[in-house]
Design a protein around this motif. Sequence first.
Motif, mmCIF file in Angstrom:
data_model
loop_
_atom_site.group_PDB
_atom_site.id
_atom_site.type_symbol
_atom_site.label_atom_id
_atom_site.label_comp_id
_atom_site.label_asym_id
_atom_site.label_seq_id
_atom_site.Cartn_x
_atom_site.Cartn_y
_atom_site.Cartn_z
ATOM 1 N N VAL A 1 -0.179 -6.579 -4.973
ATOM 2 C CA VAL A 1 0.114 -5.170 -5.544
ATOM 3 C C VAL A 1 1.894 -5.250 -5.531
ATOM 4 C CG1 VAL A 1 -1.661 -3.572 -4.430
ATOM 5 C CG2 VAL A 1 0.394 -4.242 -3.049
ATOM 6 N N THR A 2 2.370 -6.459 -5.282
ATOM 7 C CA THR A 2 3.807 -6.558 -5.712
ATOM 8 C C THR A 2 3.937 -7.810 -6.311
ATOM 9 O OG1 THR A 2 4.224 -7.901 -3.567
ATOM 10 C CG2 THR A 2 4.582 -5.725 -3.354
ATOM 11 N N GLU B 1 -3.904 1.742 -14.935
ATOM 12 C CA GLU B 1 -3.695 0.044 -14.205
ATOM 13 C C GLU B 1 -2.703 -0.583 -14.822
ATOM 14 O OE1 GLU B 1 -7.340 -2.642 -13.240
ATOM 15 O OE2 GLU B 1 -6.563 -2.895 -15.405
ATOM 16 N N TYR C 1 -0.289 -9.699 -10.607
ATOM 17 C CA TYR C 1 -0.032 -8.567 -10.112
ATOM 18 C C TYR C 1 -0.946 -7.418 -10.664
ATOM 19 C CZ TYR C 1 2.814 -3.916 -9.858
ATOM 20 O OH TYR C 1 3.327 -2.748 -9.539
ATOM 21 N N GLN D 1 -1.353 -2.908 -9.806
ATOM 22 C CA GLN D 1 -1.371 -1.669 -9.357
ATOM 23 C C GLN D 1 -2.187 -0.630 -10.172
ATOM 24 O OE1 GLN D 1 1.375 0.667 -7.110
ATOM 25 N NE2 GLN D 1 2.636 -1.338 -6.617
ATOM 26 N N ALA E 1 6.605 1.250 -8.880
ATOM 27 C CA ALA E 1 5.741 0.334 -8.628
ATOM 28 C C ALA E 1 6.098 -1.094 -8.818
ATOM 29 C CB ALA E 1 4.268 0.590 -9.189
ATOM 30 N N TRP F 1 1.446 6.541 -0.932
ATOM 31 C CA TRP F 1 0.729 5.340 -1.210
ATOM 32 C C TRP F 1 -0.492 5.121 -0.778
ATOM 33 C CZ3 TRP F 1 1.453 0.898 -3.584
ATOM 34 C CH2 TRP F 1 1.014 -0.136 -3.198
ATOM 35 N N ASP G 1 -4.120 0.592 -3.154
ATOM 36 C CA ASP G 1 -4.050 -0.159 -4.419
ATOM 37 C C ASP G 1 -2.866 0.251 -5.410
ATOM 38 O OD1 ASP G 1 -5.438 2.018 -5.202
ATOM 39 O OD2 ASP G 1 -6.604 0.862 -6.248
ATOM 40 N N GLY G 2 -1.860 1.294 -5.038
ATOM 41 C CA GLY G 2 -1.058 1.777 -5.787
ATOM 42 C C GLY G 2 -0.387 3.149 -5.520
#
Length: 301
Positions: free
Chosen positions: A29-30, A177, A195, A197, A245, A287, A290-291
């Motif tokens: 997710v990063t 997404e 990546y 999110q 994000a 948060w 997943d995002g």
Amino acid sequence: MRALTSLFLAAALAPLPASAAPKAPDAPVTLAEQYRHVDGGRAVQIGLAQTQIETSIDIGRVAASTGGDLIGALIVSGMDDKRERLADSATERANAAAAPLRDTLRGFDVDALALSTTQAALAQPDWLQPQAISATRDVSPASRSAFAFAATTPQVAFVTYRYALSPDFTQIRVIAEVLIEAKPPAKRRAAGPLYRQTLSSIVQLGKRSYDHRENVARWNADDGKLAKAALAAGFAGIERLVPHALALTPADIKAFAAKDREKGFGAGFYGPLVARDADDPANLTLWAKDGLIHIRTLPGS
């Protein structure tokens, strides 16, 4: 903008796949620092399969204690069948309730909102360098794979949208997404995602009813004034969430998970509080695993 919008219009003439975005493989997710700065930037594909607002349903949970014998298997089978029948019935009722609003929104250009939102959001991180941007209604894994294989950039980015009414019709949700992949090597049709999110921008009515028909009527009044404002606000929320994000680091995610992290609740969602809007502290960014989720109440609603 006209050229990109025409891609959506042309795609609308072809058979449409299911509007739900495909589930991408597990991905961080990063985005790791070594993958941020690449020569040549990233080709971008915008996906929006829908041509009308979706509905969603909530039929609750069906729980039972069953053994491993034949009777237990029959109970589970019966539960699954009952759940499917309940879901079909709830979907039919939701679609019937949403029909007047869908008719009102028929000429509202959500495609243009998706395109302008993506362009503005991806232009903000100076390292992302979006290159050729294309639009499609085919959000299948095969379409993504073909796009990545044909790209001339070392990485590709996908932004896939959905927009829907909540099960109680008090909210309009815009979901994006964001997926970044390395261009697959020659003779390969896919590469692992770098990546991913899923971002949610939720806009809710200020005056909410327990009667979903009253909520639909409120969205639909005055030529869908509130619904159109909510869609515009929802995509504007995505425009702000995307660069936020993309800038997150593993240290940020660790901080969100801290036991002493302040929590927030809104629109039925509960989670670590990321921020409150400066102009209205009642509007929250939370948060999820997943995002990011942004929740706001539509002024004047």
